[in-house]
Design a protein around this motif. Structure first.
Motif, PDB file in Angstrom:
ATOM      1  N   TYR A  61     -21.614  26.893  41.556  1.00 13.11           N
ATOM      2  CA  TYR A  61     -22.483  25.779  41.202  1.00 13.11           C
ATOM      3  C   TYR A  61     -22.186  24.483  41.956  1.00 13.11           C
ATOM      4  CZ  TYR A  61     -24.081  28.732  37.386  1.00 13.11           C
ATOM      5  OH  TYR A  61     -24.615  29.772  36.663  1.00 13.11           O
ATOM      6  N   PHE A  62     -20.978  24.349  42.512  1.00 14.52           N
ATOM      7  CA  PHE A  62     -20.627  23.114  43.216  1.00 14.52           C
ATOM      8  C   PHE A  62     -20.177  23.359  44.657  1.00 14.52           C
ATOM      9  CE2 PHE A  62     -19.850  22.330  38.693  1.00 14.52           C
ATOM     10  CZ  PHE A  62     -20.610  21.197  38.490  1.00 14.52           C
ATOM     11  N   ASN A  63     -20.064  24.634  45.013  1.00 12.75           N
ATOM     12  CA  ASN A  63     -19.592  25.002  46.348  1.00 12.75           C
ATOM     13  C   ASN A  63     -18.282  24.302  46.692  1.00 12.75           C
ATOM     14  OD1 ASN A  63     -19.728  26.442  48.764  1.00 12.75           O
ATOM     15  ND2 ASN A  63     -20.766  24.771  49.837  1.00 12.75           N
ATOM     16  N   SER A  64     -17.396  24.232  45.729  1.00 10.71           N
ATOM     17  CA  SER A  64     -16.090  23.605  45.920  1.00 10.71           C
ATOM     18  C   SER A  64     -15.070  24.336  45.052  1.00 10.71           C
ATOM     19  CB  SER A  64     -16.143  22.116  45.537  1.00 10.71           C
ATOM     20  OG  SER A  64     -16.335  21.969  44.149  1.00 10.71           O
ATOM     21  N   ASP A  65     -13.842  23.818  45.046  1.00 12.23           N
ATOM     22  CA  ASP A  65     -12.787  24.462  44.256  1.00 12.23           C
ATOM     23  C   ASP A  65     -12.631  23.843  42.869  1.00 12.23           C
ATOM     24  OD1 ASP A  65     -12.201  26.143  46.365  1.00 12.23           O
ATOM     25  OD2 ASP A  65     -10.691  24.796  47.204  1.00 12.23           O
ATOM     26  N   GLY A  66     -13.438  22.849  42.554  1.00 17.23           N
ATOM     27  CA  GLY A  66     -13.303  22.200  41.256  1.00 17.23           C
ATOM     28  C   GLY A  66     -14.466  21.287  40.967  1.00 17.23           C
ATOM     29  N   ILE A  67     -14.256  20.357  40.048  1.00 12.39           N
ATOM     30  CA  ILE A  67     -15.293  19.411  39.636  1.00 12.39           C
ATOM     31  C   ILE A  67     -14.810  17.999  39.923  1.00 12.39           C
ATOM     32  CG2 ILE A  67     -16.648  18.531  37.689  1.00 12.39           C
ATOM     33  CD1 ILE A  67     -16.325  21.264  36.375  1.00 12.39           C
ATOM     34  N   THR A  68     -15.631  17.234  40.610  1.00  9.71           N
ATOM     35  CA  THR A  68     -15.291  15.855  40.961  1.00  9.71           C
ATOM     36  C   THR A  68     -16.261  14.907  40.256  1.00  9.71           C
ATOM     37  OG1 THR A  68     -14.498  16.550  43.139  1.00  9.71           O
ATOM     38  CG2 THR A  68     -14.975  14.209  42.834  1.00  9.71           C
ATOM     39  N   THR A  69     -15.710  13.929  39.555  1.00  5.56           N
ATOM     40  CA  THR A  69     -16.543  12.957  38.850  1.00  5.56           C
ATOM     41  C   THR A  69     -16.404  11.579  39.505  1.00  5.56           C
ATOM     42  OG1 THR A  69     -14.792  12.368  37.271  1.00  5.56           O
ATOM     43  CG2 THR A  69     -16.217  14.220  36.702  1.00  5.56           C
ATOM     44  N   ASP A  70     -17.360  10.707  39.213  1.00  6.76           N
ATOM     45  CA  ASP A  70     -17.382   9.382  39.838  1.00  6.76           C
ATOM     46  C   ASP A  70     -17.145   8.251  38.842  1.00  6.76           C
ATOM     47  OD1 ASP A  70     -17.992  10.504  42.328  1.00  6.76           O
ATOM     48  OD2 ASP A  70     -20.141  10.553  41.836  1.00  6.76           O
ATOM     49  N   VAL A  71     -16.776   8.559  37.619  1.00  6.52           N
ATOM     50  CA  VAL A  71     -16.595   7.533  36.591  1.00  6.52           C
ATOM     51  C   VAL A  71     -15.178   6.964  36.676  1.00  6.52           C
ATOM     52  CG1 VAL A  71     -16.681   7.024  34.131  1.00  6.52           C
ATOM     53  CG2 VAL A  71     -18.230   8.723  35.106  1.00  6.52           C
ATOM     54  N   ASP A  72     -15.073   5.661  36.658  1.00  2.00           N
ATOM     55  CA  ASP A  72     -13.775   4.998  36.693  1.00  2.00           C
ATOM     56  C   ASP A  72     -13.341   4.671  35.261  1.00  2.00           C
ATOM     57  OD1 ASP A  72     -11.484   3.645  37.296  1.00  2.00           O
ATOM     58  OD2 ASP A  72     -12.473   1.877  38.135  1.00  2.00           O
ATOM     59  N   PHE A  73     -12.367   5.415  34.756  1.00  2.00           N
ATOM     60  CA  PHE A  73     -11.899   5.226  33.382  1.00  2.00           C
ATOM     61  C   PHE A  73     -10.764   4.207  33.280  1.00  2.00           C
ATOM     62  CE2 PHE A  73     -13.410   9.725  33.398  1.00  2.00           C
ATOM     63  CZ  PHE A  73     -14.477   9.559  32.513  1.00  2.00           C
ATOM     64  N   TYR A  74     -10.357   3.662  34.399  1.00  2.00           N
ATOM     65  CA  TYR A  74      -9.211   2.758  34.446  1.00  2.00           C
ATOM     66  C   TYR A  74      -9.511   1.465  33.691  1.00  2.00           C
ATOM     67  CZ  TYR A  74      -4.945   0.932  36.660  1.00  2.00           C
ATOM     68  OH  TYR A  74      -3.689   0.448  36.903  1.00  2.00           O
ATOM     69  N   VAL A  75      -8.567   1.025  32.873  1.00  2.10           N
ATOM     70  CA  VAL A  75      -8.708  -0.216  32.114  1.00  2.10           C
ATOM     71  C   VAL A  75      -7.757  -1.257  32.695  1.00  2.10           C
ATOM     72  CG1 VAL A  75      -8.502  -1.313  29.854  1.00  2.10           C
ATOM     73  CG2 VAL A  75      -9.323   1.053  30.024  1.00  2.10           C
ATOM     74  N   LYS A  76      -8.314  -2.317  33.243  1.00  2.00           N
ATOM     75  CA  LYS A  76      -7.469  -3.354  33.848  1.00  2.00           C
ATOM     76  C   LYS A  76      -6.760  -4.221  32.806  1.00  2.00           C
ATOM     77  CE  LYS A  76     -10.012  -3.645  38.194  1.00  2.00           C
ATOM     78  NZ  LYS A  76     -10.737  -4.520  39.141  1.00  2.00           N
ATOM     79  N   GLY A  77      -7.356  -4.344  31.640  1.00  7.22           N
ATOM     80  CA  GLY A  77      -6.715  -5.143  30.597  1.00  7.22           C
ATOM     81  C   GLY A  77      -7.479  -5.075  29.296  1.00  7.22           C
ATOM     82  N   ILE A  78      -6.776  -5.050  28.179  1.00 12.14           N
ATOM     83  CA  ILE A  78      -7.398  -5.066  26.865  1.00 12.14           C
ATOM     84  C   ILE A  78      -7.555  -6.520  26.438  1.00 12.14           C
ATOM     85  CG2 ILE A  78      -7.227  -4.314  24.468  1.00 12.14           C
ATOM     86  CD1 ILE A  78      -7.472  -2.008  26.412  1.00 12.14           C
ATOM     87  N   PRO A  79      -8.782  -6.994  26.227  1.00  7.33           N
ATOM     88  CA  PRO A  79      -8.990  -8.402  25.852  1.00  7.33           C
ATOM     89  C   PRO A  79      -8.133  -8.807  24.650  1.00  7.33           C
ATOM     90  CG  PRO A  79     -11.081  -7.334  26.297  1.00  7.33           C
ATOM     91  CD  PRO A  79     -10.051  -6.243  26.309  1.00  7.33           C
ATOM     92  N   GLY A  80      -7.497  -9.962  24.779  1.00 11.47           N
ATOM     93  CA  GLY A  80      -6.665 -10.461  23.701  1.00 11.47           C
ATOM     94  C   GLY A  80      -5.239  -9.952  23.764  1.00 11.47           C
ATOM     95  N   LEU A  81      -5.087  -8.642  23.834  1.00  8.83           N
ATOM     96  CA  LEU A  81      -3.751  -8.041  23.831  1.00  8.83           C
ATOM     97  C   LEU A  81      -3.049  -8.172  25.181  1.00  8.83           C
ATOM     98  CD1 LEU A  81      -4.507  -4.772  21.825  1.00  8.83           C
ATOM     99  CD2 LEU A  81      -3.473  -6.880  20.979  1.00  8.83           C
ATOM    100  N   LYS A  82      -3.820  -8.243  26.270  1.00 12.08           N
ATOM    101  CA  LYS A  82      -3.206  -8.282  27.595  1.00 12.08           C
ATOM    102  C   LYS A  82      -2.446  -9.576  27.864  1.00 12.08           C
ATOM    103  CE  LYS A  82      -7.340 -10.024  29.962  1.00 12.08           C
ATOM    104  NZ  LYS A  82      -8.337  -9.753  31.022  1.00 12.08           N
TER     105      LYS A  82
END
Length: 321
Positions: free
Chosen positions: A118-139
């Protein structure tokens, strides 16, 4: 000080998958079923979690909401896959180690076939950036804010929440007491009306849910939201077994064991940031071996004093009582 912050910020996302999967293994083994299939359950959960992210990533949803949806899908996938182990171990009374090994071998092959088709590759690649640079207030909290609430993933907080929940369930509820009794002495548990089959199904199912989530959290926190059929989860399922044994099947000790192994792995990939280690001019491959070498050393020194529940892995039959 910046190096310390960096090491802590990068250790926690690695520790959380180990923690969740090891907690899952704890529930399974304390119910009386050896779960060698944690590696396969992790990869199965990661596969469906990443696939769900891939399918909804273009809908302009908040990345953290997408992560939560992927987590639920991966938990459901891990639960379904763990039922194969439950059925084989509880109903068919098959050898649990062989069954777990077979389940571990099945997933990578199926995933590679699916990805190629289904992807003609060895796995699944996503484009969503889940990285959190800072939690408001707590950072902005001095020291702790930068250490725990900046440059991280929300998987760290979710994993911590599940640790608390698992500890309460395990030690403070009737369910936890019954689960442990079914692992330690199933005949005695059956004699007082506890359904041992159900409790063992429950223990393995919980391990499937946590294992599937742990696999997806590995894909998010270690692989940036991607999963590959060839590398799989890089032995994290087996490493989680070592974490569980090192932690002596106790949630808090498992937490510290997970942090220990995660720190070694993070350290191996951060040599260039540590002057005195970088000056040694040792090939980075040797540092990457540290978590696995530590696994063997720890198991060698703790094998005599670390004991699993005595009924673990023993098929139970109501006719035995």
């Amino acid at each position: 000080m910046d190096t310390i912050y960096y090491l802590i910020q990068n250790t926690l996302p690695v520790a959380i998958p180990l923690l969740l999967v090891a907690l899952g293994g704890m529930f399974s083994e304390r119910s009386g079923v050896i779960n060698i299939a944690l590696e396969g359950i992790m990869l199965f959960g990661a596969l469906f979690g990443c696939l769900s992210v891939y399918l909804i990533q273009g809908n302009s949803l908040n990345p953290q909401l997408i992560l939560l949806l992927g987590m639920l899908v991966s938990a459901a996938a891990g639960f379904v896959y763990s039922l194969l182990l439950s059925f084989a171990a509880v109903n068919l009374k098959a050898d649990q180690t062989i069954t777990g090994t077979a389940l571990n071998m099945l997933v990578p092959a199926a995933m590679l076939l699916f990805a190629k088709m289904y992807f003609n590759s060895d796995g699944i690649t996503t484009d969503v950036d889940f990285y959190v640079k800072g939690i408001p207030g707590l950072k902005t909290i001095p020291v702790l804010g930068r250490m725990f609430f900046q440059n991280t993933y929300i998987t760290v907080y979710i994993g911590t929440l599940f640790l608390v929940i698992a500890t309460v369930i395990f030690y403070r509820t009737r369910f936890g007491l019954r689960l442990r009794s079914c692992g330690e002495h199933p005949q005695a548990a059956d004699s007082v009306g506890i359904n041992v089959y159900f409790m063992r199904y429950a223990g393995v199912s919980i391990s499937g849910i946590l294992g599937g989530m742990g696999g997806f959290f590995y894909a998010v926190g270690v692989m940036d939201g991607n999963i590959n059929g060839h590398t799989g989860v890089a032995g994290f399922g087996f490493l989680a077994l070592a974490v569980m044994i090192f932690g002596q099947w106790k949630p808090i000790k498992i937490l510290f064991a997970a942090l220990f192994f995660a720190f070694l792995r993070t350290l191996a990939y951060s040599i260039a940031l540590i002057p005195f280690l970088y000056a040694l001019d040792i090939n980075q491959t040797f540092y990457k071996m540290l978590p696995y070498l530590a696994t063997m050393v720890v198991l060698a020194f703790t094998s005599k004093r670390s004991r699993a529940p005595k009924a673990e892995g023993i098929p139970y039959d109501k006719g035995q009582r």
